[in-house]
Design a protein around this motif. Sequence first.
Motif, PDB file in Angstrom:
ATOM      1  N   GLU A   1      -4.019  37.312  74.231  1.00 47.46           N
ATOM      2  CA  GLU A   1      -4.986  38.395  74.380  1.00 47.46           C
ATOM      3  C   GLU A   1      -4.402  39.538  75.191  1.00 47.46           C
ATOM      4  O   GLU A   1      -4.660  40.715  74.898  1.00 47.46           O
ATOM      5  N   ALA A   2      -3.620  39.217  76.230  1.00 52.20           N
ATOM      6  CA  ALA A   2      -3.034  40.266  77.063  1.00 52.20           C
ATOM      7  C   ALA A   2      -2.049  41.116  76.277  1.00 52.20           C
ATOM      8  O   ALA A   2      -1.941  42.327  76.498  1.00 52.20           O
ATOM      9  N   TYR A   3      -1.331  40.514  75.337  1.00 49.04           N
ATOM     10  CA  TYR A   3      -0.294  41.241  74.614  1.00 49.04           C
ATOM     11  C   TYR A   3      -0.725  41.717  73.233  1.00 49.04           C
ATOM     12  O   TYR A   3      -0.145  42.665  72.703  1.00 49.04           O
ATOM     13  N   LEU A   4      -1.720  41.079  72.636  1.00 47.08           N
ATOM     14  CA  LEU A   4      -2.122  41.441  71.279  1.00 47.08           C
ATOM     15  C   LEU A   4      -3.513  42.042  71.196  1.00 47.08           C
ATOM     16  O   LEU A   4      -3.820  42.748  70.238  1.00 47.08           O
ATOM     17  N   GLY A   5      -4.377  41.758  72.171  1.00 47.58           N
ATOM     18  CA  GLY A   5      -5.783  42.118  72.058  1.00 47.58           C
ATOM     19  C   GLY A   5      -6.595  40.927  71.586  1.00 47.58           C
ATOM     20  O   GLY A   5      -6.079  39.998  70.958  1.00 47.58           O
ATOM     21  N   ARG A   6      -7.902  40.973  71.893  1.00 49.54           N
ATOM     22  CA  ARG A   6      -8.744  39.794  71.662  1.00 49.54           C
ATOM     23  C   ARG A   6      -8.833  39.416  70.194  1.00 49.54           C
ATOM     24  O   ARG A   6      -8.641  38.259  69.815  1.00 49.54           O
ATOM     25  N   ARG A   7      -9.145  40.376  69.315  1.00 50.09           N
ATOM     26  CA  ARG A   7      -9.323  40.032  67.904  1.00 50.09           C
ATOM     27  C   ARG A   7      -8.006  39.616  67.259  1.00 50.09           C
ATOM     28  O   ARG A   7      -7.952  38.645  66.500  1.00 50.09           O
ATOM     29  N   SER A   8      -6.959  40.365  67.530  1.00 51.98           N
ATOM     30  CA  SER A   8      -5.664  40.028  66.935  1.00 51.98           C
ATOM     31  C   SER A   8      -5.179  38.672  67.432  1.00 51.98           C
ATOM     32  O   SER A   8      -4.623  37.879  66.668  1.00 51.98           O
ATOM     33  N   ALA A   9      -5.377  38.398  68.716  1.00 57.82           N
ATOM     34  CA  ALA A   9      -4.977  37.100  69.262  1.00 57.82           C
ATOM     35  C   ALA A   9      -5.723  35.963  68.575  1.00 57.82           C
ATOM     36  O   ALA A   9      -5.141  34.915  68.266  1.00 57.82           O
ATOM     37  N   ALA A  10      -7.006  36.171  68.336  1.00 52.66           N
ATOM     38  CA  ALA A  10      -7.789  35.128  67.661  1.00 52.66           C
ATOM     39  C   ALA A  10      -7.257  34.870  66.254  1.00 52.66           C
ATOM     40  O   ALA A  10      -7.187  33.712  65.810  1.00 52.66           O
ATOM     41  N   ARG A  11      -6.864  35.933  65.552  1.00 53.05           N
ATOM     42  CA  ARG A  11      -6.304  35.751  64.215  1.00 53.05           C
ATOM     43  C   ARG A  11      -4.990  34.973  64.265  1.00 53.05           C
ATOM     44  O   ARG A  11      -4.740  34.084  63.435  1.00 53.05           O
ATOM     45  N   VAL A  12      -4.120  35.315  65.206  1.00 55.87           N
ATOM     46  CA  VAL A  12      -2.831  34.625  65.318  1.00 55.87           C
ATOM     47  C   VAL A  12      -3.049  33.158  65.661  1.00 55.87           C
ATOM     48  O   VAL A  12      -2.422  32.266  65.082  1.00 55.87           O
ATOM     49  N   GLN A  13      -3.958  32.885  66.610  1.00 55.07           N
ATOM     50  CA  GLN A  13      -4.229  31.493  66.982  1.00 55.07           C
ATOM     51  C   GLN A  13      -4.830  30.710  65.826  1.00 55.07           C
ATOM     52  O   GLN A  13      -4.647  29.496  65.737  1.00 55.07           O
ATOM     53  N   ALA A  14      -5.533  31.399  64.934  1.00 53.19           N
ATOM     54  CA  ALA A  14      -6.131  30.714  63.783  1.00 53.19           C
ATOM     55  C   ALA A  14      -5.108  30.423  62.697  1.00 53.19           C
ATOM     56  O   ALA A  14      -5.438  29.821  61.683  1.00 53.19           O
ATOM     57  N   GLY A  15      -3.851  30.871  62.907  1.00 51.94           N
ATOM     58  CA  GLY A  15      -2.791  30.542  61.969  1.00 51.94           C
ATOM     59  C   GLY A  15      -2.356  31.660  61.055  1.00 51.94           C
ATOM     60  O   GLY A  15      -1.595  31.416  60.108  1.00 51.94           O
ATOM     61  N   ALA A  16      -2.814  32.893  61.321  1.00 54.37           N
ATOM     62  CA  ALA A  16      -2.407  34.034  60.482  1.00 54.37           C
ATOM     63  C   ALA A  16      -1.019  34.488  60.916  1.00 54.37           C
ATOM     64  O   ALA A  16      -0.860  35.470  61.627  1.00 54.37           O
ATOM     65  N   LEU A  17       0.017  33.758  60.479  1.00 54.93           N
ATOM     66  CA  LEU A  17       1.370  33.979  60.971  1.00 54.93           C
ATOM     67  C   LEU A  17       2.346  34.444  59.891  1.00 54.93           C
ATOM     68  O   LEU A  17       3.454  34.880  60.213  1.00 54.93           O
TER      69      LEU A  17
END
Length: 364
Positions: free
Chosen positions: A152-168
């Motif tokens: 979240e600190a480096y990507l932002g809340r929404r983008s971080a959530a997408r990355v953690q959900a596997g959008a890689l």
Amino acid sequence: MDLPFSLAWLVDEAAASPGPERFLAELGRRLLGDGLPLAGGALTLSVPHPIIARRTWLWRAETGAVIEALAFAAAPPIDAGREWLAGLGPVWEERIGVLPESPLLGWAGIGDEKGTGAFGPAEADRLRDVARFAAAPLSALAAREARAALLEAYLGRRSAARVQAGALARGTGETIRAALLCADLRDFTALSEVTEPHAMITTLDAWFDRVAGAVHAFGGEVLKFIGDGVLAIFPVTPAADKAQGDRDACEAALRAIAASRAGMAHLDQVRQGQGLTPLPFGAALHFGEILWGNIGAADRLDFTAIGPAVNLVSRLEGLCKPLGRSVLISGAVAANTIAALVPLGEHALRGIADPCAVFTLPED
């Protein structure tokens, strides 16, 4: 091995808890089922975040509700969990690990009229067993929370959530509608030439604080800092009425830009009092569809936004200096707001086929 209700859950299921609040509430519920006289519980995790030092979740047995308290890095240290538990009854607390930043788990008991009697030797032994069995799932939970805080600190809340959900996967993303904000400082190159590097970093931080703080306050997300520039989005949230969702995003962006201008006006007053020059800036707002997802090299990705709308807002911001305005607003945003805007006519934008209807704020 016949384990109590709570310990069996800690061994078999607790590591899969979706978050600390669910972990605490479920553990508390199961401890009540095991017969422990609890009034509430608290779980504190340290997080690697530039602003937040610790997060504490507080569970009340009577209602099952969980609330969260934050401890900030710049503030004097407080023990929110212990203070809250002490208001409910006698407190039992244990750090789950040997490090100062290890998770802290505490419980408030239901005492007698004298405020004692909740945790006798038998109850204390049971809670020590709970702490020991909780070590493994809490370690996994703390690692997930730390990873989320860093992203979240480096990507932002929404983008971080997408990355953690596997959008890689490179080249994957989704098309969304959003209001876009693009802003940068004026004459930054000349300023950096005459400013000591550490002072320049402090100046940039102060500028970004005003813009990003306003963006986040009104539900937006900063996608990128580029030198002295900022790109932020205000995504359309699902709404029963599509037009209302578009309006909400544009109104949020307009409120954020107004707050940014107020913040920068105050910063300029402070700088002038210190004998420093003001920081003129330009900002543009546009609304449209963007592709939001992974772009980059095979082994180095960036989660960002691309598309004609991003190109247009960048080009529109470049008109601020020639037009002598600090804020320019596209016709697409103007069509989605009831705010009073001043029309500046249609203007050609470099690399954009059609001219753009341009507006500004009445006070600009």
